[in-house]
Design a protein around this motif. Structure first.
Motif, PDB file in Angstrom:
ATOM      1  N   SER A 184       0.851  -1.190   0.000  1.00 39.77           N
ATOM      2  CA  SER A 184       0.000   0.000   0.000  1.00 39.77           C
ATOM      3  C   SER A 184       0.886   1.239   0.000  1.00 39.77           C
ATOM      4  O   SER A 184       1.998   1.213   0.545  1.00 39.77           O
ATOM      5  CB  SER A 184      -0.861   0.016   1.263  1.00 39.77           C
ATOM      6  OG  SER A 184      -0.026   0.091   2.411  1.00 39.77           O
ATOM      7  N   TYR A 185       0.388   2.295  -0.606  1.00 42.14           N
ATOM      8  CA  TYR A 185       1.184   3.528  -0.628  1.00 42.14           C
ATOM      9  C   TYR A 185       1.283   4.140   0.764  1.00 42.14           C
ATOM     10  O   TYR A 185       2.377   4.495   1.217  1.00 42.14           O
ATOM     11  CB  TYR A 185       0.561   4.563  -1.585  1.00 42.14           C
ATOM     12  CG  TYR A 185       1.318   5.861  -1.546  1.00 42.14           C
ATOM     13  CD1 TYR A 185       2.514   5.998  -2.247  1.00 42.14           C
ATOM     14  CD2 TYR A 185       0.884   6.932  -0.766  1.00 42.14           C
ATOM     15  CE1 TYR A 185       3.254   7.171  -2.185  1.00 42.14           C
ATOM     16  CE2 TYR A 185       1.618   8.105  -0.698  1.00 42.14           C
ATOM     17  CZ  TYR A 185       2.793   8.225  -1.404  1.00 42.14           C
ATOM     18  OH  TYR A 185       3.534   9.380  -1.329  1.00 42.14           O
ATOM     19  N   ALA A 186       0.153   4.268   1.444  1.00 43.29           N
ATOM     20  CA  ALA A 186       0.130   5.053   2.678  1.00 43.29           C
ATOM     21  C   ALA A 186       1.086   4.504   3.733  1.00 43.29           C
ATOM     22  O   ALA A 186       1.823   5.252   4.375  1.00 43.29           O
ATOM     23  CB  ALA A 186      -1.290   5.121   3.236  1.00 43.29           C
ATOM     24  N   CYS A 212       2.072  -1.044  -8.244  1.00 40.10           N
ATOM     25  CA  CYS A 212       2.566   0.187  -8.873  1.00 40.10           C
ATOM     26  C   CYS A 212       3.752   0.736  -8.097  1.00 40.10           C
ATOM     27  O   CYS A 212       4.753   1.159  -8.650  1.00 40.10           O
ATOM     28  CB  CYS A 212       1.458   1.250  -8.870  1.00 40.10           C
ATOM     29  SG  CYS A 212       0.213   0.965 -10.132  1.00 40.10           S
ATOM     30  N   PHE A 213       3.603   0.708  -6.791  1.00 39.92           N
ATOM     31  CA  PHE A 213       4.577   1.350  -5.913  1.00 39.92           C
ATOM     32  C   PHE A 213       5.765   0.427  -5.646  1.00 39.92           C
ATOM     33  O   PHE A 213       6.918   0.848  -5.695  1.00 39.92           O
ATOM     34  CB  PHE A 213       3.830   1.690  -4.618  1.00 39.92           C
ATOM     35  CG  PHE A 213       4.566   2.551  -3.647  1.00 39.92           C
ATOM     36  CD1 PHE A 213       5.215   3.703  -4.051  1.00 39.92           C
ATOM     37  CD2 PHE A 213       4.564   2.217  -2.296  1.00 39.92           C
ATOM     38  CE1 PHE A 213       5.866   4.511  -3.130  1.00 39.92           C
ATOM     39  CE2 PHE A 213       5.206   3.022  -1.372  1.00 39.92           C
ATOM     40  CZ  PHE A 213       5.860   4.161  -1.784  1.00 39.92           C
ATOM     41  N   GLY A 214       5.479  -0.840  -5.353  1.00 41.01           N
ATOM     42  CA  GLY A 214       6.541  -1.717  -4.857  1.00 41.01           C
ATOM     43  C   GLY A 214       6.988  -2.820  -5.788  1.00 41.01           C
ATOM     44  O   GLY A 214       7.903  -3.573  -5.460  1.00 41.01           O
ATOM     45  N   LEU A 245       6.968   2.135 -13.779  1.00 36.71           N
ATOM     46  CA  LEU A 245       8.395   2.312 -14.031  1.00 36.71           C
ATOM     47  C   LEU A 245       8.848   3.718 -13.645  1.00 36.71           C
ATOM     48  O   LEU A 245      10.031   3.948 -13.435  1.00 36.71           O
ATOM     49  CB  LEU A 245       8.707   2.030 -15.510  1.00 36.71           C
ATOM     50  CG  LEU A 245       8.282   0.638 -16.000  1.00 36.71           C
ATOM     51  CD1 LEU A 245       8.729   0.414 -17.436  1.00 36.71           C
ATOM     52  CD2 LEU A 245       8.859  -0.458 -15.094  1.00 36.71           C
ATOM     53  N   HIS A 246       7.902   4.649 -13.549  1.00 36.17           N
ATOM     54  CA  HIS A 246       8.309   6.002 -13.145  1.00 36.17           C
ATOM     55  C   HIS A 246       8.383   6.149 -11.625  1.00 36.17           C
ATOM     56  O   HIS A 246       8.579   7.241 -11.118  1.00 36.17           O
ATOM     57  CB  HIS A 246       7.442   7.088 -13.794  1.00 36.17           C
ATOM     58  CG  HIS A 246       5.990   7.088 -13.406  1.00 36.17           C
ATOM     59  ND1 HIS A 246       5.033   7.711 -14.162  1.00 36.17           N
ATOM     60  CD2 HIS A 246       5.322   6.566 -12.352  1.00 36.17           C
ATOM     61  CE1 HIS A 246       3.848   7.580 -13.586  1.00 36.17           C
ATOM     62  NE2 HIS A 246       4.005   6.889 -12.486  1.00 36.17           N
ATOM     63  N   LYS A 247       8.243   5.037 -10.933  1.00 39.49           N
ATOM     64  CA  LYS A 247       8.508   5.075  -9.491  1.00 39.49           C
ATOM     65  C   LYS A 247       9.881   4.431  -9.263  1.00 39.49           C
ATOM     66  O   LYS A 247      10.891   5.008  -9.594  1.00 39.49           O
ATOM     67  CB  LYS A 247       7.368   4.392  -8.731  1.00 39.49           C
ATOM     68  CG  LYS A 247       6.055   5.188  -8.851  1.00 39.49           C
ATOM     69  CD  LYS A 247       4.984   4.732  -7.895  1.00 39.49           C
ATOM     70  CE  LYS A 247       3.810   5.692  -7.844  1.00 39.49           C
ATOM     71  NZ  LYS A 247       2.889   5.622  -8.996  1.00 39.49           N
TER      72      LYS A 247
END
Ligand SMILES: Cc1ncc(COP(=O)(O)O)c(C=O)c1O
Length: 491
Positions: A184-186, A212-214, A245-247
């Motif tokens: 999770s992002y948060a 997306c994030f990890g 990929l932009h993370k």
């Protein structure tokens, strides 16, 4: 001050670039390891220049028609292959038929995952998706855009994860998609993907893992010996995965990958239209005209860093996360929301005399840009740090500055909102929020007049406290109104 965008006579190139450099001075620092949100910086020498050159080479290429620009198709397929292989798919795995698309970002990937799930079940008149409250807000956006209902599942206030039984119980006959996050992002925690995917599969429903994030760090964290739970295509029942990929792949903005376990699952993601006199339109993603720039830049970034490079960057990030978490734990009155298991450090205050929003401002004043998160249900307000490799060399400076900032925040005391404002936040309905009221509020909060040239006042604690005091729907309305005040044409 910005100049007019369309001057009567064109301005020399160097002057224009100088103007942009001048404007950029008001921005948060994208490099230097002191920004913990929005920007992912590996601090790899020469990478920015490489990515910019690759971007420039393909900036005018249009992904609208892959047959006209095979260079773009080739690079897109290579990116999808790399992501599939990293996430448990591809030749020789239990998911050999993984396919995918490159999108403009995490939100687009998630919207398309929801669209594919919705359009795969045309007989369902009122489609629904099951999403833990810790799932990214983009799922709510997808639901809103696509006319799909959102069934939110609470998370445990201690583990910050949804109970798989609660997810299973939320699945009904109209559910077209079940969602989990890795992480999770948060709070940076990985959901129990195996149990959730099993529940979805048992109900015959798709399961999307939002990585997306990890998605670009967890595989290497595992290789470094961290206890990363199974979350990818090795898990039966996982039907699609998104990874940006932009993370953490450190590509310039505008690139995410959406993977499906096979082409049949992907098919309803496409939109085709031939019922007009123009070109036959076939779009795998939401955008139609698509610049090749971000795809080429991502391709160059991945090839330049390579697997061993990412392993090293993840090692640096992991070490930075540990050091930051230690620094937080060394402060009386602060508590980690979760043990650091990915690339996030997230903490809250256990001391009523220590206002987190004031602390965020104090950290900003010391050059550390963190992200405040409002309280939500049983979850307290918190401070979020997205940690990237560039933080590693600066991490020793954080502890002393955090101590200092905490002392200053305690000395300043919690934000005291004027009683009438607090009452307003508690009682105002979103509909009653008139533009005049908002304009008055914005002016009294100093919005639109930061001394650094930015739109926010130098201290945002009062605004955060006001938002925190407001119910969710009022928060949304206030945010819309505030941002719409900022988005005014300049002449
Ligand atoms: C888990 C997760 N999903 C989706 C998104 C949305 O990505 P984007 O901002 O690229 O649209 C984010 C962004 O932080 C994220 O962390």
């Amino acid at each position: 001050m910005v100049n007019e965008a369309l001057p009567e006579k064109g301005v020399p190139a160097e002057q224009v670039l100088d103007e942009i450099r001048g404007l950029r001075a008001a921005d948060r620092p994208t490099h230097g390891g002191r920004l913990f949100a929005y920007v992912y910086d590996p601090a790899v020498p020469g990478l920015d220049e490489l990515a910019a050159s690759a971007h420039a080479l393909s900036a005018h290429v249009n992904g609208l028609d892959p047959t006209a620009f095979p260079s773009l198709l080739a690079m897109e397929n290579a990116l999808v292959g790399a992501a599939a292989k990293l996430l448990g798919g591809g030749p020789g795995t239990t998911a050999p038929d993984v396919v995918g698309s490159v999108t403009s970002g995490g939100t687009e990937s998630l919207i398309l995952a929801v669209k594919a799930a919705r359009d795969a079940r045309p007989a369902v008149e009122r489609p629904r998706i099951v999403v833990p409250v810790s799932g990214h807000a983009a799922f709510a956006k997808a639901a809103h855009y696509l006319g799909v209902a959102l069934d939110l599942v609470p998370v445990d206030p201690v583990t910050l994860r949804p109970a798989p039984e609660a997810v299973a119980a939320a699945i009904g006959p109209d559910t077209v998609l079940v969602v989990c996050s890795a992480p999770s992002y948060a709070h940076g925690v990985v959901d129990p993907v195996e149990a959730i995917a099993a529940a979805a599969a048992a109900a015959g429903v798709r399961c999307h893992v939002d990585a997306c994030f990890g998605g670009w760090t967890l595989p290497w964290l595992r290789r470094l010996g961290e206890p990363v739970p199974a979350f990818d295509f090795t898990v039966p029942g996982v039907t699609s995965i998104s990874v940006d990929l932009h993370k953490y792949a450190y590509a310039p903005k505008g690139v995410s990958v959406l993977l499906h376990r096979d082409a049949t699952l992907r098919a309803p993601q496409y939109f085709a239209y031939a019922d007009w006199p123009g070109y036959g339109m076939i779009n795998p993603v939401i955008t139609s005209t698509r610049s090749g720039g971000p795809i080429a830049a991502a391709y160059a970034t991945l090839r330049h860093i390579g697997d061993d490079g990412y392993l090293e960057l993840v090692r640096q990030t992991r070490d930075a996360v540990r050091a930051l978490a230690d620094a937080v734990q060394g402060v009386d009155g602060l508590r980690l929301m979760a043990g650091p298991e990915s690339t996030v450090v997230c903490f809250t205050s256990t001391d009523p005399g220590l206002d987190l929003f004031v602390l965020v401002d104090e950290l900003t004043a010391r050059g550390w840009h963190t992200q405040p998160q409002l309280s939500y249900g049983e979850l307290p307000a918190s401070v979020h740090l997205t940690v990237t490799a560039s933080v590693a060399p600066r991490v020793a400076e954080f502890g002393p500055d955090l101590h200092d900032a905490v002392a200053a925040a305690r000395a300043a005391g919690p934000v005291a909102l004027p009683a009438e404002l607090l009452a307003l936040a508690g009682t105002l309905t979103p509909e009653a929020l008139t533009p005049e009221l908002v304009a008055g509020l914005a002016a009294s909060l100093g919005l639109g007049g930061g001394t650094g040239g930015g739109p926010l006042p130098d201290r945002a604690a009062v605004i955060n406290r006001l938002l925190d005091a407001a119910p969710v729907r009022l928060r949304e309305k206030l945010l819309v109104e505030f941002v719409s005040l900022l988005q005014r044409p300049s002449y």
